[in-house]
Design an enzyme around this catalytic site. Sequence first.
Site, PDB file in Angstrom:
ATOM      1  N   ASP A  61       0.851  -1.318  -0.126  1.00  0.00           N
ATOM      2  CA  ASP A  61      -0.048  -0.059  -0.072  1.00  0.00           C
ATOM      3  C   ASP A  61       0.643   1.300   0.142  1.00  0.00           C
ATOM      4  OD1 ASP A  61      -2.175   1.683   0.307  1.00  0.00           O
ATOM      5  OD2 ASP A  61      -3.182   0.654   1.675  1.00  0.00           O
ATOM      6  N   ASP A  62       0.776   1.974  -0.929  1.00  0.00           N
ATOM      7  CA  ASP A  62       1.512   3.324  -1.248  1.00  0.00           C
ATOM      8  C   ASP A  62       2.947   3.318  -1.196  1.00  0.00           C
ATOM      9  OD1 ASP A  62      -0.938   4.455  -0.751  1.00  0.00           O
ATOM     10  OD2 ASP A  62      -0.744   5.475   0.642  1.00  0.00           O
ATOM     11  N   CYS A  99      -5.602   4.243  -3.504  1.00  0.00           N
ATOM     12  CA  CYS A  99      -5.838   2.714  -3.060  1.00  0.00           C
ATOM     13  C   CYS A  99      -7.009   1.961  -3.652  1.00  0.00           C
ATOM     14  CB  CYS A  99      -5.836   2.707  -1.577  1.00  0.00           C
ATOM     15  SG  CYS A  99      -4.656   3.704  -0.664  1.00  0.00           S
ATOM     16  N   HIS A 150     -10.946  -2.372   1.061  1.00  0.00           N
ATOM     17  CA  HIS A 150     -11.289  -1.264   0.649  1.00  0.00           C
ATOM     18  C   HIS A 150     -11.985  -1.197  -0.529  1.00  0.00           C
ATOM     19  CE1 HIS A 150      -9.019   2.847   0.721  1.00  0.00           C
ATOM     20  NE2 HIS A 150     -10.137   3.222   1.155  1.00  0.00           N
ATOM     21  N   HIS A 243       1.356   2.319   4.012  1.00  0.00           N
ATOM     22  CA  HIS A 243       0.503   3.532   4.107  1.00  0.00           C
ATOM     23  C   HIS A 243       0.511   4.281   5.498  1.00  0.00           C
ATOM     24  CE1 HIS A 243      -3.534   5.712   3.974  1.00  0.00           C
ATOM     25  NE2 HIS A 243      -3.700   5.349   3.061  1.00  0.00           N
ATOM     26  N   ASP A 302      -0.102  -0.452  -4.911  1.00  0.00           N
ATOM     27  CA  ASP A 302      -1.334  -0.123  -5.360  1.00  0.00           C
ATOM     28  C   ASP A 302      -1.397   1.392  -6.098  1.00  0.00           C
ATOM     29  OD1 ASP A 302      -0.773   1.274  -3.161  1.00  0.00           O
ATOM     30  OD2 ASP A 302      -3.040   1.233  -2.367  1.00  0.00           O
ATOM     31  N   ASN A 303      -0.422   2.228  -5.785  1.00  0.00           N
ATOM     32  CA  ASN A 303      -0.268   3.775  -6.313  1.00  0.00           C
ATOM     33  C   ASN A 303       1.002   4.271  -5.559  1.00  0.00           C
ATOM     34  OD1 ASN A 303      -2.710   4.033  -3.970  1.00  0.00           O
ATOM     35  ND2 ASN A 303      -0.938   5.139  -3.639  1.00  0.00           N
ATOM     36  N   LYS A 320       1.590  10.052  -4.832  1.00  0.00           N
ATOM     37  CA  LYS A 320      -0.026   9.314  -4.710  1.00  0.00           C
ATOM     38  C   LYS A 320      -1.065  10.718  -4.874  1.00  0.00           C
ATOM     39  CE  LYS A 320      -3.084   7.282  -1.342  1.00  0.00           C
ATOM     40  NZ  LYS A 320      -3.355   6.863   0.160  1.00  0.00           N
TER      41      LYS A 320
END
Length: 509
Positions: A61-62, A99, A150, A243, A302-303, A320
């Site tokens: 994540d991130d 996300c 999410h 994240h 994810d990003n 992001k």
Amino acid sequence: MRRLRSVCLYGTTLLCVFFLSHLFVRFGGREKNDVSKKYVPTQSRESRESGLPNIVFIMADDLGWGDVGYHDSIIKTPNIDRLASEGVKLENYYGSTWCAPSRLNLMTGRYRIHTGLYGDVCDFMALSETTVAEKLREAGYYTALVGKWHLGGFYNTECNPPQRGFDTFFGYLGGCHGYYTHRRGGPRAKYDLFANDTAVGPDYEGQYSTFIFTKEAQRIVEQHSKRPTEQPLFLYLSYQAVHTPLEVPEEYENIYKNVIEDDDRRIYAAMTTCMDEAIGNVTETLKSTGLWENTVLIFSSDNGATPSGGGSNWPLRGHKGVWYEGGIRLVSFVTSPLLTDQVKGTVNNELIHMTDWFKTMLYLAKGNLKGTKPLDGYNQWETISMGKTTDRKEILHNLIPGDQADTEGSIDGFFDRMPFATLRVGKWKLLTGNIVNEGSWTKPAEMGFHIYGPGNHGSIELYNIEEDPEERNNLAQTNTVKLRELYRTLQRYSATINKDVLQVEPVVE
Ligand SMILES: *[C@@H]1O[C@H](CO)[C@@H](O)[C@H](O)[C@H]1NC(C)=O
Ligand SMILES: *[C@@H]1O[C@H](CO)[C@@H](O)[C@H](O)[C@H]1NC(C)=O
């Protein structure tokens, strides 16, 4: 509205309020059900010849472009580096800026404009969508989700993973949690940790999420290996790491004690190293249980990262939440003993997008695409496993119909209002609309945290990503032929927007 991008960063919770009636909206269109190509995955061990491969999809994540060891980061990721170097590194690979939309791309194989969720962050997926988990289950897989979902938590149990194709679920329904509290941010701070549809937050309070997700993933692998049947496993392991908020057990922070001075960067690095160790542990379990020999492991962020939250996309532009490369060009690799020696250890520069995993995984599973909506993704297995040229020539990163009265947007009358859009065609990338003040280049703290830019903003930008991956040279004024061509492509996509589901109003709690 699109300025809400920093809400997660600042620990508040973003929820979507929507009209229930739109949950059930159906939208038509032609079906493209060809998984195409008759290539059969190479099996390296005779004993596994009959079995379908296990698929383990690990989502970080991130995690930023500049946050893995193999991209020359100060951050130590020995397991990720090793796995990547034993497999195929995807270096021209994209997801969404946030996300939830990236997870939507993964689960549906479809662009945001076609799912109706092309606006702001929205952790929601229409019930009319068919998920890749449902299709893999149909193909005979045991399907497990561990970690962050999410895509529809808190609204309705209908939207929870057990109702969207997963045989087992342990994790978060939403986004933005405390790593130890398992509560979502904001003043109401609700617990958001579930075992299937049962809330279990209080049982795990005080335990770091990277550990508990790893243990659950290991439990699933072990349990699966004891099943008498040859049922293949689909494990979607979706870490909360890395994240914000910046939280990590001290022992990991100590690794960087005299290495990284900046507090945010040090903790972020420690969180990443902890996740890396976790990935090492899960692969160890896959090996010790014998599943590994027949497993395809896909790793993806994810990003892009948030530089103000310790991450780095350097040398890429942006972060992001924005459509410059730093927001969407992601770390990813595929590794497996089933890959041939010819591709092991190679770098793949073919254009690949998050939506492609749907067809690619279904292909590995020898599944079919019956009942799915028209997919935007491609089966990339030949590209990944044989280095073949991809069928994908373009990516519609996103398109939000004109919300700005701006005559500049009206090139040859294509649009009467400026759309907010990002499109990639071959090496060319077009950005239109509201692109102000989001596009700096940020060095990570250990390099001085220097922020360059914001650079040459306009409401129309054109880049040659192959020659200029850092997006420093806006060619919109000089290559108007290419600009018009891309505008025409954008117009083609514009006609396919699904406007039925987009009745969503983000609310900051
Ligand atoms: C979810 O339910 C299934 C079916 O009852 C069960 O096998 C699985 O262990 C449950 N998962 C969790 C995390 O409790
Ligand atoms: C990995 O496994 C080791 C050995 O069991 C354990 O000490 C460590 O805490 C695990 N790390 C994570 C992140 O799961």
